[in-house]
Design a protein around this motif. Structure first.
Motif, PDB file in Angstrom:
ATOM      1  N   VAL A   1       0.827  -1.212   0.000  1.00  0.00           N
ATOM      2  CA  VAL A   1       0.000   0.000   0.000  1.00  0.00           C
ATOM      3  C   VAL A   1       0.860   1.261   0.000  1.00  0.00           C
ATOM      4  CG1 VAL A   1      -1.995  -1.090   1.075  1.00  0.00           C
ATOM      5  CG2 VAL A   1      -0.190  -0.155   2.526  1.00  0.00           C
ATOM      6  N   MET A   2       2.147   1.125  -0.344  1.00  0.00           N
ATOM      7  CA  MET A   2       3.021   2.286  -0.468  1.00  0.00           C
ATOM      8  C   MET A   2       3.011   2.805  -1.900  1.00  0.00           C
ATOM      9  SD  MET A   2       6.419   1.216   1.721  1.00  0.00           S
ATOM     10  CE  MET A   2       6.369   0.953   3.489  1.00  0.00           C
ATOM     11  N   SER A   3       3.495   4.016  -2.057  1.00  0.00           N
ATOM     12  CA  SER A   3       3.683   4.557  -3.400  1.00  0.00           C
ATOM     13  C   SER A   3       4.923   3.933  -4.014  1.00  0.00           C
ATOM     14  CB  SER A   3       3.833   6.080  -3.349  1.00  0.00           C
ATOM     15  OG  SER A   3       4.980   6.435  -2.590  1.00  0.00           O
ATOM     16  N   ASP A   4       5.063   4.081  -5.308  1.00  0.00           N
ATOM     17  CA  ASP A   4       6.197   3.487  -6.003  1.00  0.00           C
ATOM     18  C   ASP A   4       7.524   4.067  -5.524  1.00  0.00           C
ATOM     19  OD1 ASP A   4       7.376   1.789  -7.958  1.00  0.00           O
ATOM     20  OD2 ASP A   4       7.654   3.523  -9.246  1.00  0.00           O
ATOM     21  N   ASN A   5       7.542   5.338  -5.156  1.00  0.00           N
ATOM     22  CA  ASN A   5       8.784   5.984  -4.713  1.00  0.00           C
ATOM     23  C   ASN A   5       9.193   5.574  -3.303  1.00  0.00           C
ATOM     24  OD1 ASN A   5       8.959   7.407  -7.138  1.00  0.00           O
ATOM     25  ND2 ASN A   5       7.688   9.093  -6.344  1.00  0.00           N
ATOM     26  N   GLN A   6       8.231   5.178  -2.483  1.00  0.00           N
ATOM     27  CA  GLN A   6       8.540   4.851  -1.093  1.00  0.00           C
ATOM     28  C   GLN A   6       8.865   3.382  -0.885  1.00  0.00           C
ATOM     29  OE1 GLN A   6       5.377   5.593   1.698  1.00  0.00           O
ATOM     30  NE2 GLN A   6       6.613   4.995   3.467  1.00  0.00           N
ATOM     31  N   ALA A   7       8.428   2.501  -1.788  1.00  0.00           N
ATOM     32  CA  ALA A   7       8.612   1.060  -1.598  1.00  0.00           C
ATOM     33  C   ALA A   7      10.091   0.712  -1.464  1.00  0.00           C
ATOM     34  CB  ALA A   7       7.997   0.299  -2.777  1.00  0.00           C
ATOM     35  N   LEU A   8      10.382  -0.122  -0.484  1.00  0.00           N
ATOM     36  CA  LEU A   8      11.736  -0.605  -0.192  1.00  0.00           C
ATOM     37  C   LEU A   8      12.705   0.527   0.151  1.00  0.00           C
ATOM     38  CD1 LEU A   8      12.260  -3.497  -2.771  1.00  0.00           C
ATOM     39  CD2 LEU A   8      11.327  -3.575  -0.480  1.00  0.00           C
ATOM     40  N   THR A   9      12.210   1.545   0.830  1.00  0.00           N
ATOM     41  CA  THR A   9      13.074   2.586   1.383  1.00  0.00           C
ATOM     42  C   THR A   9      13.176   2.375   2.889  1.00  0.00           C
ATOM     43  OG1 THR A   9      11.208   4.114   1.676  1.00  0.00           O
ATOM     44  CG2 THR A   9      12.379   4.195  -0.433  1.00  0.00           C
ATOM     45  N   ARG A  10      13.831   3.339   3.562  1.00  0.00           N
ATOM     46  CA  ARG A  10      13.948   3.218   5.023  1.00  0.00           C
ATOM     47  C   ARG A  10      12.604   3.362   5.723  1.00  0.00           C
ATOM     48  NH1 ARG A  10      19.236   6.806   6.779  1.00  0.00           N
ATOM     49  NH2 ARG A  10      20.812   5.540   5.682  1.00  0.00           N
ATOM     50  N   ASP A  11      11.704   4.067   5.108  1.00  0.00           N
ATOM     51  CA  ASP A  11      10.399   4.303   5.726  1.00  0.00           C
ATOM     52  C   ASP A  11       9.552   3.040   5.621  1.00  0.00           C
ATOM     53  OD1 ASP A  11      11.148   6.945   6.199  1.00  0.00           O
ATOM     54  OD2 ASP A  11      10.424   7.574   4.229  1.00  0.00           O
ATOM     55  N   LEU A  12       9.306   2.426   6.771  1.00  0.00           N
ATOM     56  CA  LEU A  12       8.557   1.174   6.785  1.00  0.00           C
ATOM     57  C   LEU A  12       7.057   1.389   6.903  1.00  0.00           C
ATOM     58  CD1 LEU A  12      10.884  -0.967   9.097  1.00  0.00           C
ATOM     59  CD2 LEU A  12      10.834  -0.864   6.605  1.00  0.00           C
ATOM     60  N   TRP A  13       6.656   2.609   7.227  1.00  0.00           N
ATOM     61  CA  TRP A  13       5.220   2.912   7.346  1.00  0.00           C
ATOM     62  C   TRP A  13       4.798   3.783   6.169  1.00  0.00           C
ATOM     63  CZ3 TRP A  13       1.936   0.562  10.503  1.00  0.00           C
ATOM     64  CH2 TRP A  13       0.649   1.075  10.623  1.00  0.00           C
ATOM     65  N   PRO A  14       3.713   3.470   5.502  1.00  0.00           N
ATOM     66  CA  PRO A  14       3.320   4.239   4.310  1.00  0.00           C
ATOM     67  C   PRO A  14       3.028   5.707   4.645  1.00  0.00           C
ATOM     68  CG  PRO A  14       2.094   2.178   4.467  1.00  0.00           C
ATOM     69  CD  PRO A  14       2.806   2.336   5.773  1.00  0.00           C
ATOM     70  N   HIS A  15       3.571   6.587   3.811  1.00  0.00           N
ATOM     71  CA  HIS A  15       3.215   8.008   3.950  1.00  0.00           C
ATOM     72  C   HIS A  15       1.768   8.227   3.515  1.00  0.00           C
ATOM     73  CE1 HIS A  15       7.798   8.955   3.373  1.00  0.00           C
ATOM     74  NE2 HIS A  15       7.510   8.478   4.576  1.00  0.00           N
ATOM     75  N   HIS A  16       1.397   7.577   2.440  1.00  0.00           N
ATOM     76  CA  HIS A  16       0.027   7.612   1.935  1.00  0.00           C
ATOM     77  C   HIS A  16      -0.388   6.180   1.601  1.00  0.00           C
ATOM     78  CE1 HIS A  16       0.287  11.991   1.652  1.00  0.00           C
ATOM     79  NE2 HIS A  16       1.454  11.840   1.033  1.00  0.00           N
TER      80      HIS A  16
ATOM     81  N   HIS B   1       9.382  -5.700 -12.147  1.00  0.00           N
ATOM     82  CA  HIS B   1      10.453  -5.947 -11.195  1.00  0.00           C
ATOM     83  C   HIS B   1      10.940  -4.685 -10.508  1.00  0.00           C
ATOM     84  CE1 HIS B   1      12.424  -4.966 -15.015  1.00  0.00           C
ATOM     85  NE2 HIS B   1      13.427  -4.494 -14.293  1.00  0.00           N
ATOM     86  N   THR B   2      10.617  -3.524 -11.074  1.00  0.00           N
ATOM     87  CA  THR B   2      10.999  -2.263 -10.415  1.00  0.00           C
ATOM     88  C   THR B   2       9.860  -1.680  -9.597  1.00  0.00           C
ATOM     89  OG1 THR B   2      10.398  -1.011 -12.398  1.00  0.00           O
ATOM     90  CG2 THR B   2      12.693  -1.736 -12.195  1.00  0.00           C
ATOM     91  N   ASN B   3       8.666  -2.195  -9.765  1.00  0.00           N
ATOM     92  CA  ASN B   3       7.493  -1.711  -9.021  1.00  0.00           C
ATOM     93  C   ASN B   3       7.190  -2.694  -7.887  1.00  0.00           C
ATOM     94  OD1 ASN B   3       6.644  -1.231 -12.268  1.00  0.00           O
ATOM     95  ND2 ASN B   3       6.738   0.574 -10.951  1.00  0.00           N
ATOM     96  N   TRP B   4       7.950  -2.571  -6.805  1.00  0.00           N
ATOM     97  CA  TRP B   4       7.815  -3.530  -5.720  1.00  0.00           C
ATOM     98  C   TRP B   4       6.497  -3.386  -4.985  1.00  0.00           C
ATOM     99  CZ3 TRP B   4      10.434  -7.788  -5.056  1.00  0.00           C
ATOM    100  CH2 TRP B   4      11.693  -7.904  -5.652  1.00  0.00           C
ATOM    101  N   ASN B   5       5.914  -2.215  -5.021  1.00  0.00           N
ATOM    102  CA  ASN B   5       4.608  -2.063  -4.377  1.00  0.00           C
ATOM    103  C   ASN B   5       3.541  -2.874  -5.106  1.00  0.00           C
ATOM    104  OD1 ASN B   5       4.933  -0.368  -6.588  1.00  0.00           O
ATOM    105  ND2 ASN B   5       3.488   1.147  -5.832  1.00  0.00           N
ATOM    106  N   LEU B   6       3.600  -2.908  -6.446  1.00  0.00           N
ATOM    107  CA  LEU B   6       2.640  -3.715  -7.202  1.00  0.00           C
ATOM    108  C   LEU B   6       2.930  -5.211  -7.047  1.00  0.00           C
ATOM    109  CD1 LEU B   6       2.335  -1.643 -10.508  1.00  0.00           C
ATOM    110  CD2 LEU B   6       0.872  -1.575  -8.484  1.00  0.00           C
ATOM    111  N   THR B   7       4.206  -5.548  -6.997  1.00  0.00           N
ATOM    112  CA  THR B   7       4.563  -6.960  -6.794  1.00  0.00           C
ATOM    113  C   THR B   7       4.062  -7.457  -5.444  1.00  0.00           C
ATOM    114  OG1 THR B   7       6.542  -6.688  -8.161  1.00  0.00           O
ATOM    115  CG2 THR B   7       6.470  -8.591  -6.691  1.00  0.00           C
TER     116      THR B   7
END
Length: 301
Positions: free
Chosen positions: A60-75, A262-268
């Protein structure tokens, strides 16, 4: 004249109550035991649950936030699930997997139950040999016989590109299901079947009206085992259905989806959640019968 040996003071008073210090020590011991047991339980639960939490939060993260340090979704991007669901072929993979799992489970249980009943309740020459042959088939990896089976189903019968080579064999029983049902049937006293025969019931009627209601937990257990196997099966669809995208299942289609995104981990991760959700839901509602069936399945030989 001898003097009686003085006994040490007892924590139990004349009234039968514990000494206050002993009572506090016992209470402290029970509290520490409770804390230790529940701490281990919480740690074990976190060990198994956290991977699912990570997959869901990433989905449920955005594409830019997926697999970053932020483990909780901003939106919370719930539209990721809609995007996956609208992907070309995903609904077809879902339908194929549901058909494969449901039909395969029904055929396996229906075909294995009479065999298990005969091996458990009938006395005939060679019964133990047959049981050993059934068990021995579980020791044979499917990769060993995949080439002749593929040549038979695909080349001789022309069923390549379909799921029928996986579904049809389930109508002839499954060794693991036969074994578990037989072990459960061995725990049922023979007086039940003898009483049914005295009342004029044949073997089929005895099985359906007397035995089946008594072994519902075992049937639920083997049915769930088979359903989970079919739902998660990757090897079979890869061999028989890979040439026809319309016959793909979720397990095989998810690999293709992962390669395309493979680059869209949120969709995967969203696709992974949609694949896992039915299994988790089924187990959640059937866990009581499943655990009871596994627990009560004896090992009487």
């Amino acid at each position: 004249m001898t003097h009686a040996t003085l006994a040490p003071p007892s924590p139990v008073a004349a009234t039968g109550r514990l000494d206050p210090r002993a009572r506090r020590a016992a209470q402290r011991k029970r509290t520490l035991h409770w804390i230790a047991v529940h701490s281990l339980g919480i740690a074990a639960a976190a060990f198994f649950v956290l991977p699912f939490v990570f997959v869901f939060l990433t989905s449920v993260m955005s594409d830019n936030q997926a697999l970053t340090r932020d483990l909780w979704p901003h939106h919370w991007v719930w539209s990721n699930f809609r995007t996956v669901w609208d992907t070309d072929g995903f609904l077809t993979w879902w339908r194929n997997t549901l058909i494969y799992a449901v039909v395969g489970t029904v055929l396996t249980v229906v075909s294995s139950l009479p065999v298990a009943y005969a091996l458990a309740k009938f006395r005939f020459r060679g019964r133990n040999v047959i049981m050993m042959l059934v068990i021995s088939t579980m020791m044979l990896p499917p990769q060993v016989i995949i080439i002749p089976m593929y040549l038979f189903w695909a080349k001789q019968l022309g069923l390549d590109g379909t799921l029928w080579p996986l579904i049809i064999p389930m109508a002839f029983g499954d060794a693991f299901t036969i074994f578990l049902l037989r072990q459960f049937l061995l725990t049922i006293p023979k007086e039940y079947t003898e009483a049914a025969r005295v009342d004029g019931c044949g073997e089929v009627r005895t099985l359906l009206t007397v035995i089946v209601p008594m072994i519902k937990p075992a049937i639920a257990a083997v049915a769930l085992f088979q359903f989970f196997y079919c739902w998660n099966d990757y090897f079979g669809p890869q061999i028989y259905a890979s040439s026809n995208k319309a016959a793909w299942t979720l397990s095989y289609g998810l690999e293709s989806f992962k390669g395309a995104h493979h680059t869209n981990w949120n969709l995967t991760m969203a696709a992974t959640v949609l694949v896992m959700a039915p299994v988790i839901i089924v187990f959640f509602f059937a866990q009581k019968a499943f655990i009871e069936g596994v627990t009560l399945t004896g090992v009487k030989g």
